[in-house]
Design a protein around this motif. Structure first.
Motif, PDB file in Angstrom:
ATOM      1  N   ALA A 182     -10.397  14.331  -0.625  1.00  0.00           N
ATOM      2  CA  ALA A 182     -10.545  13.831   0.754  1.00  0.00           C
ATOM      3  C   ALA A 182      -9.230  13.993   1.506  1.00  0.00           C
ATOM      4  N   PRO A 183      -9.277  14.271   2.801  1.00  0.00           N
ATOM      5  CA  PRO A 183      -8.052  14.399   3.590  1.00  0.00           C
ATOM      6  C   PRO A 183      -7.427  13.022   3.830  1.00  0.00           C
ATOM      7  N   SER A 184      -6.159  12.999   4.251  1.00  0.00           N
ATOM      8  CA  SER A 184      -5.476  11.713   4.394  1.00  0.00           C
ATOM      9  C   SER A 184      -6.168  10.815   5.421  1.00  0.00           C
ATOM     10  N   TYR A 185      -6.770  11.410   6.489  1.00  0.00           N
ATOM     11  CA  TYR A 185      -7.409  10.534   7.494  1.00  0.00           C
ATOM     12  C   TYR A 185      -8.572   9.743   6.903  1.00  0.00           C
ATOM     13  N   LEU A 186      -9.155  10.231   5.811  1.00  0.00           N
ATOM     14  CA  LEU A 186     -10.231   9.454   5.180  1.00  0.00           C
ATOM     15  C   LEU A 186      -9.686   8.428   4.190  1.00  0.00           C
ATOM     16  N   ARG A 187      -8.422   8.651   3.732  1.00  0.00           N
ATOM     17  CA  ARG A 187      -7.890   7.785   2.675  1.00  0.00           C
ATOM     18  C   ARG A 187      -6.896   6.746   3.187  1.00  0.00           C
ATOM     19  N   GLU A 188      -6.448   6.882   4.457  1.00  0.00           N
ATOM     20  CA  GLU A 188      -5.310   6.054   4.897  1.00  0.00           C
ATOM     21  C   GLU A 188      -5.637   4.558   4.967  1.00  0.00           C
ATOM     22  N   ASN A 189      -6.895   4.216   5.181  1.00  0.00           N
ATOM     23  CA  ASN A 189      -7.283   2.802   5.212  1.00  0.00           C
ATOM     24  C   ASN A 189      -8.208   2.546   4.014  1.00  0.00           C
ATOM     25  N   ALA A 190      -7.720   1.740   3.055  1.00  0.00           N
ATOM     26  CA  ALA A 190      -8.468   1.554   1.790  1.00  0.00           C
ATOM     27  C   ALA A 190      -9.522   0.451   1.876  1.00  0.00           C
ATOM     28  N   THR A 191      -9.781  -0.073   3.082  1.00  0.00           N
ATOM     29  CA  THR A 191     -10.752  -1.167   3.205  1.00  0.00           C
ATOM     30  C   THR A 191     -12.084  -0.811   2.533  1.00  0.00           C
ATOM     31  N   GLY A 192     -12.506  -1.647   1.632  1.00  0.00           N
ATOM     32  CA  GLY A 192     -13.816  -1.485   0.979  1.00  0.00           C
ATOM     33  C   GLY A 192     -13.836  -0.480  -0.154  1.00  0.00           C
ATOM     34  N   SER A 193     -12.707   0.224  -0.383  1.00  0.00           N
ATOM     35  CA  SER A 193     -12.767   1.332  -1.348  1.00  0.00           C
ATOM     36  C   SER A 193     -12.909   0.842  -2.788  1.00  0.00           C
ATOM     37  N   GLU A 194     -12.656  -0.475  -3.011  1.00  0.00           N
ATOM     38  CA  GLU A 194     -12.867  -0.988  -4.372  1.00  0.00           C
ATOM     39  C   GLU A 194     -14.333  -0.820  -4.803  1.00  0.00           C
ATOM     40  N   ARG A 195     -15.246  -0.704  -3.856  1.00  0.00           N
ATOM     41  CA  ARG A 195     -16.668  -0.525  -4.210  1.00  0.00           C
ATOM     42  C   ARG A 195     -16.941   0.889  -4.740  1.00  0.00           C
ATOM     43  N   LEU A 196     -15.936   1.787  -4.568  1.00  0.00           N
ATOM     44  CA  LEU A 196     -16.129   3.169  -5.016  1.00  0.00           C
ATOM     45  C   LEU A 196     -15.344   3.462  -6.299  1.00  0.00           C
TER      46      LEU A 196
END
Ligand SMILES: Cc1cc2nc3c(=O)[nH]c(=O)nc-3n(C[C@H](O)[C@H](O)[C@H](O)COP(=O)(O)OP(=O)(O)OC[C@H]3O[C@@H](n4cnc5c(N)ncnc54)[C@H](O)[C@@H]3O)c2cc1C
Length: 413
Positions: free
Chosen positions: A209-223
Motif C-alpha cells: 500500500a502507498p504511504s497515503y493509505l498507511r499514514e493513519n493507522a486508525t482501525g488497522s488493528e482489525r486487519l
C-alpha cells in the motif's frame, strides 16, 4: 479525460501507446498500489466496453516484447476472457447474484443494512479501507490490489454479504464487468475456487500500500494478520456448467436493409468480423431509467456509459457511412423493434451480448423482432470463440491452452 480511466477509443489508444513500453516492467511493478497508478495500464474500462480490443493489445504486445517478457501482462489481459468464458457456461451465477441483491435488501436485519451503507460510504472507521472506498466513489477506479483488500475487508472482517459488496462495486466502477466483478468477489469470498479465500492482511498492506493509505493507522488493528480469518460462506448458486452457446464468427450479407445494433459489450464493430458489413442504419440505446431503477448506477458510471456508447456510434457512423441513432428509451427491446420497423429493415445483426445486463434484454428483444418477422443474427468474435472454449475449468489449465495458442513457436519447441 478522467485521469484514471480513459473511455473513448482515442484516449485508449493514447494511454496504450504510453503504457506499451512499460509492459516489460509490469510483472515486477503491478502489485504495488501507487499514487496515480502509473505502474498499471488503467485500460480496464476501454477493454470492458471494447473501445480497445484485447486482440489489438495482444498483437501490439507481441510485436514489441518477447512472449516471455510480456507473459504476466498477457495473462492479466486474458483473465477477463477467462472469467467471461466461465460465466457464459454458468449464467445462473449472474442471475442469482442479481436476485440476491434485490432480495437481501428486504430480508437482512436493519443493522446489517445500516453497516453495509456506512462501510460503502467510507465510514467503517478503518482509515485505509475508508480511503479506498472514497477513491472508488470519487474516481470510479481502483487498483486490483485495493479491490482485493477492500472486498476481503467487507466479506471476512465486516462479515457483510459478498453480494452487496459486489453490487457496490458494480454501481461505481467505470469498468464494471459482470464477469470480472461477480467472479472476483466470489473468489475473495472462497466460493469460486474451492479451498481458496483471499484474506486482507496488515503485513501485505505494509508491503504494497502507498504511504497515503498507511499514514493513519486508525482501525488497522482489525486487519492484523493473526486476527483476520476466513469466514465460511455457503454457495447458493448451482454449480453445474451449461454448454457454451455457439454463435457464427463471420457473416456474409445478402440483405440490403440490414441494421446494426450496437451495445456496450462491444463498441468496435469496424474492427473484426463485421468490418465489411454494409448496414442501412445503426442503432444503440441508452436507458437512464433502467440504469437507475434496476442497477442504481452512480451518475459518474451512467455518464461513462453515455461516453463509450456515443464514441462507438460516432466511429461506426464514420466507418459505415450510414445514419447512427442513439435512442434514450425505458424499454430498449421495444425501442429496437420500433426502429427496425421504421427503417424497413429485413435483418438486424449484432455482436452476441455476454452474460450480464445486455444479455438479459435478449428474450424480449427477440420477441419484438420475431413479431415483425425480422431475424436477429448474433456474431461472436473468432478470438472469443477460441478463448471461451478454453475456459472450462480453472485459470491455469485455461492459460496453458491460451499461451500455446498465443505463442505457438514455444509450444513447438
Ligand atoms: C473484487 C474485484 C472486483 C473486480 N471487478 C472488476 C470489474 O468490475 N471490471 C474489471 O474490468 N475488472 C475487475 N476486477 C479485475 C481487476 O482488478 C481490474 O481489471 C484491474 O484492476 C483494472 O485496472 P487496470 O486496467 O489498471 O489493470 P492492469 O493491471 O493494467 O491490467 C490490464 C488489464 O488486464 C485485465 N485484468 C487485470 N487484472 C485482472 C483481474 N484480476 N481479473 C480480470 N481481468 C484483469 C483487465 O482487462 C485490465 O484492464 C476486479 C477485481 C477484484 C479483486
Amino acid at each position: 479525460m478522467n485521469p484514471f480511466t480513459p473511455l473513448t477509443r482515442q484516449d485508449a489508444l493514447n494511454t496504450w501507446a504510453d503504457f506499451l513500453p512499460k509492459v516489460a516492467a509490469y510483472a515486477g511493478a503491478r502489485n504495488s498500489v501507487q499514487p496515480g497508478h502509473e505502474n498499471v495500464s488503467r485500460l480496464s474500462a476501454c477493454i470492458r466496453f471494447r473501445t480497445l480490443l484485447e486482440d489489438e493489445i495482444i498483437h501490439d504486445t507481441l510485436k514489441t516484447h518477447s512472449f516471455r517478457t510480456a507473459e504476466k501482462w498477457l495473462q492479466e489481459i486474458c483473465w477477463r476472457r477467462y472469467w467471461r468464458g466461465w460465466l457464459e457456461t454458468h449464467p445462473q451465477v449472474w442471475s442469482l447474484w442479481r436476485r440476491q441483491v434485490r432480495e437481501l435488501k428486504h430480508v437482512l436485519p436493519a443493522e446489517t443494512l445500516a453497516r453495509a451503507r456506512a462501510v460503502s460510504a467510507a465510514r467503517s472507521g478503518v482509515d485505509c479501507m475508508d480511503k479506498i472506498a472514497r477513491e472508488l466513489l470519487e474516481t470510479g477506479y481502483l487498483h486490483n490490489h485495493a479491490r482485493m483488500w477492500w472486498a476481503s475487508f467487507w466479506v471476512h472482517v465486516e462479515q457483510l454479504p459478498w453480494e452487496l459488496g459486489a453490487d457496490f462495486f458494480f454501481r461505481h466502477l467505470l469498468d464494471a464487468d459482470p464477469a470480472s466483478n461477480t467472479l472476483s468477489w466470489r473468489w475473495v469470498a472462497g466460493l469460486q475456487t474451492p479451498g481458496k479465500t483471499y484474506l486482507v492482511r496488515l503485513s501485505n498492506l505494509e508491503k504494497y500500500a502507498p504511504s497515503y493509505l498507511r499514514e493513519n493507522a486508525t482501525g488497522s488493528e482489525r486487519l492484523a494478520d493473526d486476527i483476520v480469518s476466513a469466514r465460511v460462506i455457503q454457495d447458493t448458486a448451482t454449480p453445474g456448467a451449461q454448454a457454451l452457446v455457439q454463435y457464427p464468427t463471420s457473416f456474409s450479407q445478402t440483405s440490403k436493409r440490414i441494421g446494426l445494433w450496437m451495445h456496450a459489450d462491444d463498441l468496435s464493430p469496424e474492427i473484426g468480423p463485421l468490418r465489411d458489413l454494409a448496414p442501412a442504419a445503426i442503432f444503440s440505446c441508452i436507458s437512464n431509467s433502467v440504469y437507475q431503477a434496476n442497477y442504481h448506477l452512480s451518475s459518474q458510471r451512467i455518464a461513462s456509459l453515455h461516453t463509450v456508447i456515443r464514441d462507438g456510434m460516432e466511429r461506426a457512423q464514420a466507418h459505415y457511412g450510414c445514419p447512427a441513432t442513439v435512442l434514450a428509451a425505458d424499454d430498449q427491446a421495444q425501442a429496437l423493434g420500433v426502429w427496425a420497423r421504421d427503417q424497413a429493415l429485413t435483418d438486424v445483426i449484432a455482436f452476441a451480448p455476454m452474460v450480464g445486463p445486455t444479455r438479459d434484454l435478449l428474450p424480449r428483444l427477440k420477441q419484438q423482432l420475431e413479431a415483425l418477422k425480422i431475424p436477429l443474427t448474433l456474431i461472436r468474435r473468432p478470438s472469443d470463440t477460441i478463448a471461451f472454449s478454453f475456459a472450462t475449468a480453472g485459470f491455469f489449465p485455461f492459460w496453458q491452452k491460451m499461451s500455446r495458442h498465443l505463442n505457438p513457436t514455444a509450444a513447438a519447441c
